[in-house]
Design a protein around this motif. Structure first.
Motif, PDB file in Angstrom:
ATOM      1  N   PRO A  92      28.842 -14.869   7.805  1.00  0.00           N
ATOM      2  CA  PRO A  92      28.423 -15.711   6.674  1.00  0.00           C
ATOM      3  C   PRO A  92      29.545 -15.967   5.667  1.00  0.00           C
ATOM      4  CG  PRO A  92      27.602 -13.493   6.352  1.00  0.00           C
ATOM      5  CD  PRO A  92      28.266 -13.513   7.716  1.00  0.00           C
ATOM      6  N   LYS A  93      30.737 -16.165   6.174  1.00  0.00           N
ATOM      7  CA  LYS A  93      31.915 -16.494   5.377  1.00  0.00           C
ATOM      8  C   LYS A  93      32.723 -17.505   6.180  1.00  0.00           C
ATOM      9  CE  LYS A  93      32.170 -11.485   4.563  1.00  0.00           C
ATOM     10  NZ  LYS A  93      31.724 -11.248   3.189  1.00  0.00           N
ATOM     11  N   PRO A  94      33.382 -18.448   5.538  1.00  0.00           N
ATOM     12  CA  PRO A  94      34.234 -19.377   6.275  1.00  0.00           C
ATOM     13  C   PRO A  94      35.333 -18.648   7.057  1.00  0.00           C
ATOM     14  CG  PRO A  94      33.830 -20.200   4.063  1.00  0.00           C
ATOM     15  CD  PRO A  94      33.307 -18.783   4.100  1.00  0.00           C
ATOM     16  N   VAL A  95      35.547 -19.070   8.298  1.00  0.00           N
ATOM     17  CA  VAL A  95      36.578 -18.494   9.159  1.00  0.00           C
ATOM     18  C   VAL A  95      37.510 -19.610   9.603  1.00  0.00           C
ATOM     19  CG1 VAL A  95      37.082 -17.211  11.264  1.00  0.00           C
ATOM     20  CG2 VAL A  95      34.986 -16.711   9.977  1.00  0.00           C
ATOM     21  N   GLN A 193      41.349 -22.601  -1.917  1.00  0.00           N
ATOM     22  CA  GLN A 193      40.428 -23.712  -2.169  1.00  0.00           C
ATOM     23  C   GLN A 193      38.996 -23.325  -1.784  1.00  0.00           C
ATOM     24  OE1 GLN A 193      41.651 -27.311  -0.222  1.00  0.00           O
ATOM     25  NE2 GLN A 193      40.432 -28.616  -1.565  1.00  0.00           N
ATOM     26  N   ILE A 194      38.858 -22.623  -0.670  1.00  0.00           N
ATOM     27  CA  ILE A 194      37.540 -22.170  -0.233  1.00  0.00           C
ATOM     28  C   ILE A 194      37.008 -21.080  -1.153  1.00  0.00           C
ATOM     29  CG2 ILE A 194      36.343 -20.915   1.616  1.00  0.00           C
ATOM     30  CD1 ILE A 194      38.131 -22.494   3.590  1.00  0.00           C
ATOM     31  N   LEU A 195      37.876 -20.140  -1.510  1.00  0.00           N
ATOM     32  CA  LEU A 195      37.459 -19.018  -2.355  1.00  0.00           C
ATOM     33  C   LEU A 195      37.052 -19.460  -3.756  1.00  0.00           C
ATOM     34  CD1 LEU A 195      40.184 -16.445  -1.265  1.00  0.00           C
ATOM     35  CD2 LEU A 195      37.717 -16.193  -0.926  1.00  0.00           C
ATOM     36  N   ALA A 196      37.532 -20.623  -4.175  1.00  0.00           N
ATOM     37  CA  ALA A 196      37.175 -21.121  -5.507  1.00  0.00           C
ATOM     38  C   ALA A 196      35.715 -21.557  -5.577  1.00  0.00           C
ATOM     39  CB  ALA A 196      38.077 -22.295  -5.885  1.00  0.00           C
ATOM     40  N   ASN A 197      35.075 -21.717  -4.421  1.00  0.00           N
ATOM     41  CA  ASN A 197      33.696 -22.180  -4.383  1.00  0.00           C
ATOM     42  C   ASN A 197      32.731 -21.031  -4.081  1.00  0.00           C
ATOM     43  OD1 ASN A 197      34.362 -24.995  -4.834  1.00  0.00           O
ATOM     44  ND2 ASN A 197      35.260 -24.950  -2.787  1.00  0.00           N
ATOM     45  N   SER A 198      31.446 -21.312  -4.158  1.00  0.00           N
ATOM     46  CA  SER A 198      30.412 -20.280  -4.108  1.00  0.00           C
ATOM     47  C   SER A 198      30.256 -19.647  -2.730  1.00  0.00           C
ATOM     48  CB  SER A 198      29.072 -20.887  -4.529  1.00  0.00           C
ATOM     49  OG  SER A 198      28.010 -20.018  -4.205  1.00  0.00           O
ATOM     50  N   PRO A 199      30.383 -18.312  -2.623  1.00  0.00           N
ATOM     51  CA  PRO A 199      30.125 -17.647  -1.345  1.00  0.00           C
ATOM     52  C   PRO A 199      28.667 -17.796  -0.916  1.00  0.00           C
ATOM     53  CG  PRO A 199      30.431 -16.025  -3.101  1.00  0.00           C
ATOM     54  CD  PRO A 199      30.818 -17.356  -3.666  1.00  0.00           C
ATOM     55  N   PHE A 200      27.756 -17.894  -1.890  1.00  0.00           N
ATOM     56  CA  PHE A 200      26.348 -18.135  -1.570  1.00  0.00           C
ATOM     57  C   PHE A 200      26.192 -19.471  -0.846  1.00  0.00           C
ATOM     58  CE2 PHE A 200      22.472 -20.386  -2.686  1.00  0.00           C
ATOM     59  CZ  PHE A 200      21.500 -19.523  -2.226  1.00  0.00           C
ATOM     60  N   SER A 201      26.846 -20.513  -1.391  1.00  0.00           N
ATOM     61  CA  SER A 201      26.772 -21.832  -0.773  1.00  0.00           C
ATOM     62  C   SER A 201      27.409 -21.838   0.605  1.00  0.00           C
ATOM     63  CB  SER A 201      27.458 -22.877  -1.657  1.00  0.00           C
ATOM     64  OG  SER A 201      26.764 -23.048  -2.863  1.00  0.00           O
ATOM     65  N   HIS A 202      28.546 -21.146   0.733  1.00  0.00           N
ATOM     66  CA  HIS A 202      29.212 -21.092   2.040  1.00  0.00           C
ATOM     67  C   HIS A 202      28.285 -20.498   3.098  1.00  0.00           C
ATOM     68  CE1 HIS A 202      32.747 -22.465   0.178  1.00  0.00           C
ATOM     69  NE2 HIS A 202      33.297 -21.311  -0.166  1.00  0.00           N
ATOM     70  N   ALA A 203      27.650 -19.369   2.754  1.00  0.00           N
ATOM     71  CA  ALA A 203      26.759 -18.704   3.705  1.00  0.00           C
ATOM     72  C   ALA A 203      25.560 -19.590   4.035  1.00  0.00           C
ATOM     73  CB  ALA A 203      26.297 -17.364   3.145  1.00  0.00           C
ATOM     74  N   ALA A 204      24.983 -20.197   3.000  1.00  0.00           N
ATOM     75  CA  ALA A 204      23.815 -21.061   3.211  1.00  0.00           C
ATOM     76  C   ALA A 204      24.189 -22.292   4.030  1.00  0.00           C
ATOM     77  CB  ALA A 204      23.227 -21.472   1.870  1.00  0.00           C
ATOM     78  N   LEU A 208      22.706 -23.635   7.596  1.00  0.00           N
ATOM     79  CA  LEU A 208      22.131 -24.974   7.746  1.00  0.00           C
ATOM     80  C   LEU A 208      22.811 -25.760   8.868  1.00  0.00           C
ATOM     81  CD1 LEU A 208      21.745 -25.995   3.992  1.00  0.00           C
ATOM     82  CD2 LEU A 208      19.880 -25.767   5.645  1.00  0.00           C
ATOM     83  N   LEU A 209      24.134 -25.721   8.889  1.00  0.00           N
ATOM     84  CA  LEU A 209      24.875 -26.441   9.927  1.00  0.00           C
ATOM     85  C   LEU A 209      24.568 -25.891  11.313  1.00  0.00           C
ATOM     86  CD1 LEU A 209      28.260 -26.699   8.023  1.00  0.00           C
ATOM     87  CD2 LEU A 209      26.829 -28.638   8.687  1.00  0.00           C
ATOM     88  N   GLU A 210      24.453 -24.583  11.387  1.00  0.00           N
ATOM     89  CA  GLU A 210      24.123 -23.925  12.651  1.00  0.00           C
ATOM     90  C   GLU A 210      22.756 -24.386  13.148  1.00  0.00           C
ATOM     91  OE1 GLU A 210      23.996 -20.852  15.737  1.00  0.00           O
ATOM     92  OE2 GLU A 210      25.670 -21.432  14.477  1.00  0.00           O
ATOM     93  N   ALA A 211      21.784 -24.401  12.249  1.00  0.00           N
ATOM     94  CA  ALA A 211      20.407 -24.705  12.647  1.00  0.00           C
ATOM     95  C   ALA A 211      20.227 -26.154  13.064  1.00  0.00           C
ATOM     96  CB  ALA A 211      19.458 -24.372  11.495  1.00  0.00           C
ATOM     97  N   THR A 212      20.969 -27.059  12.444  1.00  0.00           N
ATOM     98  CA  THR A 212      20.734 -28.475  12.695  1.00  0.00           C
ATOM     99  C   THR A 212      21.695 -29.100  13.691  1.00  0.00           C
ATOM    100  OG1 THR A 212      22.086 -29.040  10.755  1.00  0.00           O
ATOM    101  CG2 THR A 212      19.723 -28.835  10.411  1.00  0.00           C
TER     102      THR A 212
END
Length: 248
Positions: A92-95, A193-204, A208-212
């Protein structure tokens, strides 16, 4: 003995490095075991918001260790390599897969399990399963067409063609290409750039992308493992010729 996969943390960024530079980071069961341990630990580490996977020395990885394939590998269970990459994919973190130099076959399967590929201009990609009379069980048949489209995936798989970073970018395999001299800075800048944004949003967003978009990934991966036709009758001869061994 050096770690086969190292981890270095910096300001919320974890850098995992494939660490067999003398063997062009060719992939073994031992390397996968260490990669799996690192990924499992990252699930529990809230101090890390982004992960980079890269290779030590001259390249990302030349792929699955052919000597290990020829000798027969002992894995904990059927589909274990695939499960390991799925574990990384669902983190649940960008890789980010940061690729320079060789990224062939098994190494490409590893890179495809990251969220996207950041490539240096020196990067070269290819799927050589057919060259060695092998069939994929780490996810190539599922992730490559999802990334580049079915026809392009077939072309790469059927021809075993090596493509440049520029071509990888053109077909959508690599998300960005930078000069080698700027590679380190680009990795750090992308991470920040990624770390500047919400880890909650990244995980969510990953969920979402996985499911759809890739909602049938698990059944596809299971199909690949269960229906794999194994190795071809000419595998040993092909690997032997590559390694300079006489025919028996």
């Amino acid at each position: 003995m050096s770690d086969l996969v190292t981890r270095a943390d910096k300001d919320g960024l974890a850098i995992l490095t494939l660490n067999r530079p003398d063997k062009l980071n060719s992939l073994t069961v031992g390397m996968f075991r260490e990669l799996r341990d690192h990924v499992s630990n990252l699930y529990k580490d809230d101090t890390i918001g982004c992960v980079v996977l890269r290779g030590a020395g001259k390249c990302f990885s030349a792929g699955h260790d052919l000597a290990d394939i020829a000798e027969g590998e002992k894995v904990p269970s059927r589909g274990w390599h695939s499960e390991t990459l799925r574990l990384m994919e669902r983190l649940p973190k960008p890789v980010i897969a940061a690729v320079h130099g060789h990224c062939y076959t098994g190494a490409l399967e590893v890179a495809l399990a990251a969220d996207f590929i950041l490539a240096a201009e020196s990067a070269r990609f290819g799927d050589t399963h057919a060259k060695w009379a092998l069939t994929p069980v780490w996810g190539m048949s599922q992730r490559l067409p999802r990334r580049v489209g079915v026809a392009t995936a077939k072309r790469l798989m059927f021809t075993a063609e090596m493509i440049s970073a520029a071509e990888a970018f053109r077909i959508g395999l690599a998300e960005r290409v930078v000069p080698d001299a700027e590679f380190e800075a680009a990795i750090e800048a992308m991470g920040k750039q990624i770390l500047a944004n919400s880890p909650f949003s990244h995980a969510a967003n990953k969920r979402l992308l996985e499911a759809t978009d890739a909602r049938d990934m698990d059944s596809g991966l299971q199909w690949e493992v269960l229906n794999c036709e194994g190795v071809g009758p000419d595998m040993q001869a092909r690997i032997g010729a590559f390694m300079g061994k006489p025919k028996k």
